[in-house]
Design an enzyme around this catalytic site. Structure first.
Site, PDB file in Angstrom:
ATOM      1  N   ASP A   1       1.442  -1.107  -0.294  1.00 18.94           N
ATOM      2  CA  ASP A   1       0.128   0.034   0.275  1.00 18.94           C
ATOM      3  C   ASP A   1       1.062   1.153  -0.013  1.00 18.94           C
ATOM      4  O   ASP A   1       1.678   1.451   1.149  1.00 18.94           O
ATOM      5  CB  ASP A   1      -0.663  -0.213   1.154  1.00 18.94           C
ATOM      6  CG  ASP A   1      -1.761   1.187   1.266  1.00 18.94           C
ATOM      7  OD1 ASP A   1      -3.350   0.486   1.179  1.00 18.94           O
ATOM      8  OD2 ASP A   1      -1.371   2.143   0.873  1.00 18.94           O
ATOM      9  N   ILE A   2       0.893   2.274  -0.581  1.00 26.75           N
ATOM     10  CA  ILE A   2       1.131   3.208  -1.207  1.00 26.75           C
ATOM     11  C   ILE A   2       1.220   4.194   0.121  1.00 26.75           C
ATOM     12  O   ILE A   2       2.189   4.890   0.355  1.00 26.75           O
ATOM     13  CB  ILE A   2       0.718   3.974  -2.234  1.00 26.75           C
ATOM     14  CG1 ILE A   2       2.131   4.630  -2.474  1.00 26.75           C
ATOM     15  CG2 ILE A   2      -0.523   5.110  -2.534  1.00 26.75           C
ATOM     16  CD1 ILE A   2       1.868   5.864  -4.170  1.00 26.75           C
TER      17      ILE A   2
ATOM     18  N   GLN B   1     -14.454   2.958   1.694  1.00 19.70           N
ATOM     19  CA  GLN B   1     -13.752   2.409   0.270  1.00 19.70           C
ATOM     20  C   GLN B   1     -13.363   3.489  -0.832  1.00 19.70           C
ATOM     21  O   GLN B   1     -13.937   4.471  -0.733  1.00 19.70           O
ATOM     22  CB  GLN B   1     -14.926   1.412  -0.748  1.00 19.70           C
ATOM     23  CG  GLN B   1     -13.871   1.168  -2.181  1.00 19.70           C
ATOM     24  CD  GLN B   1     -14.940   0.137  -2.057  1.00 19.70           C
ATOM     25  OE1 GLN B   1     -16.071  -0.564  -2.013  1.00 19.70           O
ATOM     26  NE2 GLN B   1     -14.314  -0.948  -3.506  1.00 19.70           N
TER      27      GLN B   1
ATOM     28  N   HIS C   1     -10.589  -5.153  -2.981  1.00 18.09           N
ATOM     29  CA  HIS C   1      -9.027  -5.472  -2.346  1.00 18.09           C
ATOM     30  C   HIS C   1      -9.331  -5.607  -0.949  1.00 18.09           C
ATOM     31  O   HIS C   1      -9.802  -5.117  -0.299  1.00 18.09           O
ATOM     32  CB  HIS C   1      -8.093  -3.807  -2.667  1.00 18.09           C
ATOM     33  CG  HIS C   1      -8.409  -3.296  -2.655  1.00 18.09           C
ATOM     34  ND1 HIS C   1      -9.798  -2.288  -2.924  1.00 18.09           N
ATOM     35  CD2 HIS C   1      -9.132  -2.294  -1.298  1.00 18.09           C
ATOM     36  CE1 HIS C   1      -9.601  -0.971  -2.451  1.00 18.09           C
ATOM     37  NE2 HIS C   1      -9.200  -0.572  -0.882  1.00 18.09           N
TER      38      HIS C   1
HETATM   39  P1  5GP Z   1     -10.153   1.993   1.088  1.00 14.93           P
HETATM   40  O1  5GP Z   1     -10.791   1.915  -1.032  1.00 14.93           O
HETATM   41  O2  5GP Z   1      -9.539   0.818   1.486  1.00 14.93           O
HETATM   42  O3  5GP Z   1     -10.556   2.835   1.893  1.00 14.93           O
HETATM   43  O4  5GP Z   1      -8.412   1.951   0.169  1.00 14.93           O
HETATM   44  C1  5GP Z   1      -7.570   1.859  -0.196  1.00 14.93           C
HETATM   45  C2  5GP Z   1      -6.285   1.855  -0.314  1.00 14.93           C
HETATM   46  O5  5GP Z   1      -5.785   1.946  -1.494  1.00 14.93           O
HETATM   47  C3  5GP Z   1      -5.274   3.132   0.260  1.00 14.93           C
HETATM   48  O6  5GP Z   1      -5.280   2.343   1.535  1.00 14.93           O
HETATM   49  C4  5GP Z   1      -4.444   3.714  -0.263  1.00 14.93           C
HETATM   50  O7  5GP Z   1      -3.266   3.719   0.126  1.00 14.93           O
HETATM   51  C5  5GP Z   1      -4.217   3.046  -1.312  1.00 14.93           C
HETATM   52  N1  5GP Z   1      -3.919   3.196  -2.473  1.00 14.93           N
HETATM   53  C6  5GP Z   1      -4.514   4.602  -3.346  1.00 14.93           C
HETATM   54  N2  5GP Z   1      -3.153   4.809  -4.612  1.00 14.93           N
HETATM   55  C7  5GP Z   1      -2.639   4.041  -4.904  1.00 14.93           C
HETATM   56  C8  5GP Z   1      -1.543   4.032  -5.630  1.00 14.93           C
HETATM   57  O8  5GP Z   1      -1.614   4.189  -6.206  1.00 14.93           O
HETATM   58  N3  5GP Z   1      -0.139   2.663  -5.389  1.00 14.93           N
HETATM   59  C9  5GP Z   1      -0.567   1.763  -4.246  1.00 14.93           C
HETATM   60  N4  5GP Z   1       0.623   1.014  -4.071  1.00 14.93           N
HETATM   61  N5  5GP Z   1      -1.484   1.525  -2.920  1.00 14.93           N
HETATM   62  C10 5GP Z   1      -2.893   2.828  -3.636  1.00 14.93           C
END
Ligand code: 5GP
Ligand code: ZN
Length: 135
Positions: free
Chosen positions: A30-31, A94, A100
């Site tokens: 995760d980034i 989300q 994911h």
């Molecule tokens: P959620 O949708 O579950 O709330 O979180 C999405 C996750 O994707 C976040 O923890 C965010 O840091 C990660 N994320 C968003 N953009 C990128 C990216 O470009 N690269 C990576 N490796 N992770 C990402």
């Protein structure tokens, strides 16, 4: 045209630190980690969330969670447990609408949780933790 960020990561159009991959899933750091080794596991098919992901891919994501957790536990010192989390819909925070699963290594009680701002990481960069996992 598919503008999905995670589809682009699967196609290597956007770089990522890959932890594990097979025909069905892709796992990468995760980034914006909330703990060292924070990894995302995604199916190699575009589906917005768990409800719309085909069962075959759901099952492969689940198997991959176990494999990735083993890799992380072997390579990063001090992991005592994991949170496996998946947010579904904006109300559940989300942000990326390609299904994911988050794998959050836990090192101590009361440490960073998803979307926390105050995280305490041992590794200075994603590259450092990636090098530890893959060495
Ligand atoms: P959620 O949708 O579950 O709330 O979180 C999405 C996750 O994707 C976040 O923890 C965010 O840091 C990660 N994320 C968003 N953009 C990128 C990216 O470009 N690269 C990576 N490796 N992770 C990402
Ligand atoms: Zn996608």
């Amino acid at each position: 045209m598919n503008d999905c960020l995670f589809c682009k990561i699967i196609k290597q159009e956007i770089p990522s630190y890959k932890i594990f991959e097979n025909d069905y899933i892709y796992a990468f750091l995760d980034i914006n980690p909330v703990s060292d080794g924070h990894t995302l596991v995604i199916p190699k098919v575009h589906a917005e969330n768990l409800s719309t992901t085909p069962d075959l891919y759901l099952s492969e994501v689940n198997k991959a969670k176990k494999i990735v957790a083993q890799i992380l536990q072997e390579k990063i010192e001090g992991i005592k447990g994991f949170n496996y989390i998946s947010n579904q819909e904006a109300i559940a925070k989300q942000v990326v609408f390609h299904y994911h699963e988050h794998i959050l290594p836990k090192f101590k009680e009361d440490e960073g949780f998803l979307h926390d701002k105050n995280v305490n990481l041992k590794y200075a960069s994603l590259e450092d933790v990636f090098n530890e996992i893959t060495k």
